[in-house]
Design a protein around this motif. Structure first.
Motif, PDB file in Angstrom:
ATOM      1  N   UNK A   5     -22.743  61.671 -58.922  1.00 27.21           N
ATOM      2  CA  UNK A   5     -24.019  61.915 -59.332  1.00 27.21           C
ATOM      3  C   UNK A   5     -25.181  61.116 -58.307  1.00 27.21           C
ATOM      4  N   UNK A   6     -24.974  59.577 -58.327  1.00 28.30           N
ATOM      5  CA  UNK A   6     -25.955  59.345 -57.778  1.00 28.30           C
ATOM      6  C   UNK A   6     -25.505  59.732 -56.135  1.00 28.30           C
ATOM      7  N   UNK A   7     -24.864  59.561 -55.751  1.00 31.16           N
ATOM      8  CA  UNK A   7     -24.887  59.707 -54.197  1.00 31.16           C
ATOM      9  C   UNK A   7     -25.535  61.656 -54.034  1.00 31.16           C
ATOM     10  N   UNK A   8     -25.462  62.427 -54.882  1.00 31.01           N
ATOM     11  CA  UNK A   8     -25.840  63.368 -54.897  1.00 31.01           C
ATOM     12  C   UNK A   8     -27.373  63.611 -54.728  1.00 31.01           C
ATOM     13  N   UNK A   9     -27.966  62.485 -55.923  1.00 28.41           N
ATOM     14  CA  UNK A   9     -29.861  62.904 -55.970  1.00 28.41           C
ATOM     15  C   UNK A   9     -29.943  61.741 -54.251  1.00 28.41           C
ATOM     16  N   UNK A  10     -29.346  60.871 -53.557  1.00 27.08           N
ATOM     17  CA  UNK A  10     -29.571  60.156 -52.501  1.00 27.08           C
ATOM     18  C   UNK A  10     -29.244  61.241 -50.978  1.00 27.08           C
ATOM     19  N   UNK A  11     -28.496  62.214 -51.404  1.00 27.12           N
ATOM     20  CA  UNK A  11     -28.461  63.083 -50.866  1.00 27.12           C
ATOM     21  C   UNK A  11     -29.698  63.983 -51.053  1.00 27.12           C
TER      22      UNK A  11
END
Ligand SMILES: C[S@@+](CC[C@H](N)C(=O)[O-])C[C@H]1O[C@@H](n2cnc3c(N)ncnc32)[C@H](O)[C@@H]1O
Length: 274
Positions: free
Chosen positions: A5-11
């Motif tokens: 989920x954190x990676x998706x926010x970064x993306x």
């Protein structure tokens, strides 16, 4: 919140930064594929995370240009899916011959192989002289290559085979001049082609087209962006105009399904009916 989920926010933040800084809108591209492309660049250039790339992206235009090339996936070939071009000759050309003047739009033409293939087909069918072709892509770097019409000689064997399977009527070598490691497409093929940048995510319609090719582009979009692009095609086509999509794409299951009939269903050739 887990790492994914954190990676998706970064993306999301990266795509927002690209849009705000450079005006390219990737926010409605299919998530899995765009994430793969971004992570590919991240690993290749030794960044620890997507957000670690953010600063470089904002302050280094050449880094953005590299990422743009990664994200826009420009894979293409001449007479790609020869069966499609064969069907075009067999089922669409006779209809095109009924129009006194033709306008054709290639949306997402990449380095232009598809456009030169169409120009060859139109010449052989006696239609080229009354056709105006608009070849567009969002990526100016690939458009420049398309305009030059210079292709690597290593792919010529496959292109010649594709041309023959597509129902080509001449010798494919008539259409280019070979140099040491590349070929230059015949100048006469370019006479009626206008190359220009156009972004299906942010730009508007092209009026009164008889045929639109947008092959292997929608596959990278999410549903919302596919809907936008299909709306542009619907509005840009004259009634009875043709729409050609890629082998893994379809007008069916979209909100525009009822406004197109199948011409050759398995080759994704449709016709606007309302
Ligand atoms: C895989 S290539 C397809 C090329 C060709 N149509 C074919 O089927 O061989 C996808 C092309 O779509 C272009 N593209 C991606 N998103 C786009 C957008 N929003 N507007 C216009 N072109 C786009 C890319 O730059 C790339 O050149």
């Amino acid at each position: 919140m887990d790492d994914l989920e954190t990676q998706n926010i970064e993306l999301q933040l990266l795509l927002q930064a690209i849009y705000l800084k450079y005006g390219y809108d990737f926010r409605n591209y299919a998530k899995a594929s765009i994430k793969r492309r971004v992570q590919h660049r991240m690993t290749k250039d030794g960044f620890e995370s997507i957000s670690a790339m953010q600063h470089k992206l904002l302050y280094d235009v050449s880094f953005f240009e590299t990422l743009l090339l990664d994200m826009s996936i420009n894979v293409t070939e001449m007479f790609r899916d020869p069966g499609f071009y064969f069907a075009l000759r067999k089922f669409v050309v006779a209809e095109l011959k009924k129009f006194p003047f033709l306008k054709i739009w290639h949306a997402g033409c990449a380095t232009g192989e598809e456009v030169y293939s169409m120009a060859i087909l139109l010449k052989e069918e006696g239609l080229y002289d009354r056709t105006q072709i608009y070849a567009t892509d969002m990526n100016e770097i690939v458009l420049k290559q398309a305009k030059d019409g210079i292709f690597n000689i290593s792919r010529l064997k496959q292109y010649t085979a594709n041309y023959q399977k597509a129902g080509g009527q001449e010798s494919f070598s008539d259409y280019y001049v070979a140099h040491y490691d590349h070929v230059v497409m015949d100048k006469s093929l370019k006479e009626n082609i206008l190359f220009s940048d156009h972004n299906l995510a942010t730009d508007g319609v092209f009026g009164e087209m008889n045929l639109i090719m947008c092959r292997n582009v929608l596959i990278y979009f999410n549903r919302e962006l596919q809907h936008r692009a299909l709306g542009l095609f619907f509005d840009s086509l004259c009634t009875d105009g043709f729409l050609c999509l890629g082998s893994k794409e379809s007008i069916r299951f979209s909100e525009y399904s009822d406004t197109f009939e199948d011409v050759v269903r398995e080759e994704k050739i449709y016709r606007r009916i309302s």
